[in-house]
Design a protein around this motif. Structure first.
Motif, mmCIF file in Angstrom:
data_model
loop_
_atom_site.group_PDB
_atom_site.id
_atom_site.type_symbol
_atom_site.label_atom_id
_atom_site.label_comp_id
_atom_site.label_asym_id
_atom_site.label_seq_id
_atom_site.Cartn_x
_atom_site.Cartn_y
_atom_site.Cartn_z
ATOM 1 N N ILE A 49 0.747 -1.256 -0.024
ATOM 2 C CA ILE A 49 0.006 0.155 -0.002
ATOM 3 C C ILE A 49 0.886 1.281 -0.140
ATOM 4 O O ILE A 49 1.722 1.421 0.829
ATOM 5 C CB ILE A 49 -0.909 0.046 1.259
ATOM 6 N N VAL A 50 0.780 2.225 -1.129
ATOM 7 C CA VAL A 50 1.497 3.466 -1.136
ATOM 8 C C VAL A 50 0.568 4.287 -0.871
ATOM 9 O O VAL A 50 -0.498 4.800 -1.654
ATOM 10 C CB VAL A 50 2.046 3.544 -2.631
ATOM 11 N N VAL A 51 0.932 5.156 -0.130
ATOM 12 C CA VAL A 51 0.199 6.532 0.336
ATOM 13 C C VAL A 51 1.176 7.673 0.354
ATOM 14 O O VAL A 51 1.977 7.983 1.062
ATOM 15 C CB VAL A 51 -0.249 6.457 1.828
ATOM 16 N N ASP A 52 0.829 8.520 -0.700
ATOM 17 C CA ASP A 52 1.589 9.671 -0.991
ATOM 18 C C ASP A 52 0.741 10.823 -1.773
ATOM 19 O O ASP A 52 0.147 10.244 -2.755
ATOM 20 C CB ASP A 52 2.913 9.277 -1.778
ATOM 21 N N ASP A 53 0.848 11.914 -1.362
ATOM 22 C CA ASP A 53 0.151 12.923 -2.060
ATOM 23 C C ASP A 53 0.598 13.193 -3.561
ATOM 24 O O ASP A 53 0.056 13.829 -4.111
ATOM 25 C CB ASP A 53 -0.132 14.115 -1.151
ATOM 26 N N ASP A 54 1.880 12.860 -3.855
ATOM 27 C CA ASP A 54 2.618 13.028 -4.981
ATOM 28 C C ASP A 54 2.266 11.971 -6.017
ATOM 29 O O ASP A 54 2.477 10.881 -5.809
ATOM 30 C CB ASP A 54 3.923 13.055 -4.914
ATOM 31 N N GLU A 55 1.280 12.064 -6.890
ATOM 32 C CA GLU A 55 0.731 11.033 -7.889
ATOM 33 C C GLU A 55 1.856 10.534 -8.718
ATOM 34 O O GLU A 55 1.907 9.166 -8.795
ATOM 35 C CB GLU A 55 -0.302 11.540 -8.893
ATOM 36 N N ALA A 56 2.793 11.262 -9.260
ATOM 37 C CA ALA A 56 4.095 10.625 -9.924
ATOM 38 C C ALA A 56 4.674 9.485 -8.941
ATOM 39 O O ALA A 56 5.233 8.514 -9.534
ATOM 40 C CB ALA A 56 4.902 11.794 -10.315
ATOM 41 N N VAL A 57 4.856 9.826 -7.813
ATOM 42 C CA VAL A 57 5.594 9.049 -6.865
ATOM 43 C C VAL A 57 4.940 7.629 -6.602
ATOM 44 O O VAL A 57 5.361 6.575 -6.568
ATOM 45 C CB VAL A 57 5.965 9.699 -5.469
ATOM 46 N N ARG A 58 3.505 7.786 -6.512
ATOM 47 C CA ARG A 58 2.600 6.796 -6.320
ATOM 48 C C ARG A 58 2.720 5.846 -7.337
ATOM 49 O O ARG A 58 2.976 4.494 -7.201
ATOM 50 C CB ARG A 58 1.268 7.115 -5.919
ATOM 51 N N LEU A 59 2.569 6.185 -8.808
ATOM 52 C CA LEU A 59 2.696 5.441 -9.838
ATOM 53 C C LEU A 59 4.063 4.905 -10.040
ATOM 54 O O LEU A 59 3.979 3.618 -10.491
ATOM 55 C CB LEU A 59 2.118 6.427 -10.818
ATOM 56 N N SER A 60 4.911 5.348 -9.618
ATOM 57 C CA SER A 60 6.402 5.179 -10.192
ATOM 58 C C SER A 60 6.717 3.896 -9.213
ATOM 59 O O SER A 60 7.143 2.830 -9.588
ATOM 60 C CB SER A 60 7.489 6.139 -9.347
ATOM 61 N N ILE A 61 6.194 4.063 -7.743
ATOM 62 C CA ILE A 61 6.506 2.696 -6.976
ATOM 63 C C ILE A 61 5.355 1.728 -7.231
ATOM 64 O O ILE A 61 6.053 0.547 -6.989
ATOM 65 C CB ILE A 61 6.112 3.412 -5.459
ATOM 66 N N CYS A 62 4.170 1.900 -7.640
ATOM 67 C CA CYS A 62 3.365 0.838 -7.951
ATOM 68 C C CYS A 62 3.868 0.106 -9.236
ATOM 69 O O CYS A 62 3.936 -1.207 -9.428
ATOM 70 C CB CYS A 62 2.025 1.608 -8.329
ATOM 71 N N GLU A 63 4.471 0.840 -10.192
ATOM 72 C CA GLU A 63 5.214 0.229 -11.454
ATOM 73 C C GLU A 63 6.443 -0.496 -11.075
ATOM 74 O O GLU A 63 6.595 -1.637 -11.663
ATOM 75 C CB GLU A 63 5.558 1.150 -12.261
ATOM 76 N N LEU A 64 7.236 -0.085 -9.961
ATOM 77 C CA LEU A 64 8.310 -0.965 -9.549
ATOM 78 C C LEU A 64 7.884 -2.049 -8.926
ATOM 79 O O LEU A 64 8.497 -3.257 -9.036
ATOM 80 C CB LEU A 64 9.036 0.024 -8.579
#
Length: 251
Positions: A49-64
């Motif tokens: 579960i990734v909780v971050d208000d920066d959408e780019a960071v969220r997507l980057s971690i999910c893709e990783l």
């Protein structure tokens, strides 16, 4: 608004429902035997579960996470996460420290106060030593500074998932042992307590005012009901019981 996504290699992106529950991968399914003990459990695959208000960071971690076959779901705030009902799934949480609403550290305290034990990795661009100390003392697995190297984050995630699975396994065993313990008669509970304390049959017989043969019968029944082939297993089962059961005095 949270992007509710679950990513799995080889299966493509699996959208989550508005309630946050991943289709086809619900929380643990449990079966029960006649004693009420959990006899069969199918755990869901670990979820990051990734909780971050920066959408780019969220997507980057999910893709990783997707790149190594780990399910992931991103949320823009802790409020969105709490509305999603995904905290029952095994896995871990990657939290930003500074977010709208509850901060990552406040959310860590909120979870602990509500008895929700999960492995947390903090990822922030605004960390300092006092903040790191506070997070680690409260049980965080790792405190990383943005931008973190992919391998560093993956290593932390693997440790966090392993720790979460171990904690869930211990909790499940404790629940099963408590259910089995409830099937013992008061006398069997007395015998079990004495056995795990190292008392010999003749000592138990003297203490309880019964014959040694009767102690052996009770002891055999205890081992069978607790599903423990050896005394060492019985001791571990006893140690896993909640304090209120271990401290009770059978009448």
């Amino acid at each position: 608004m949270a992007e509710l996504i679950s990513l799995t290699v080889g299966r493509g992106a699996i959208p989550l429902s508005s309630s946050g529950a991943a289709r086809g991968s619900s929380s643990a399914e449990r079966g029960h035997d006649a004693s009420g003990a959990e006899s069969h459990i199918i755990e869901s695959a670990p979820l990051v579960i990734v909780v971050d208000d920066d959408e780019a960071v969220r997507l980057s971690i999910c893709e990783l996470m997707e790149s190594v076959g780990i399910d992931a779901a991103g949320f823009g705030s802790t409020r969105e996460l709490m509305e999603a009902d995904v905290l029952d799934r095994p896995g871990c949480m990657i939290l930003d420290v500074r977010m709208p609403g509850l901060s990552g550290l406040d959310f860590q305290s909120h979870l602990a106060n509500h008895g929700i034990v999960t492995s947390i990795i903090f990822l922030t661009g605004h960390g300092d030593i006092p903040m790191t100390v506070q997070a680690m003392k409260a049980g965080a697995v790792e405190f990383l500074t943005k931008p973190a190297r992919d391998q560093t984050l993956l290593d932390a995630v693997n440790r966090a998932i392993a720790a979460d699975l171990a904690k869930r396994g211990d909790a499940r065993a404790a629940r099963q042992n408590a259910a089995l313990f409830q099937t013992l008669t008061p006398r069997e509970r007395q015998v079990m307590r004495a056995v795990v304390q190292g008392a010999l049959n003749k000592q138990i017989a003297y203490e309880l005012g019964i014959t040694e043969v009767t102690v052996k019968l009770h002891r055999s029944s205890v081992m069978k009901k607790m599903q423990t082939p050896f005394v060492t297993h019985l001791v571990r089962a006893w140690q896993s019981l909640p304090d209120n059961l271990r401290d009770e005095i059978p009448s």
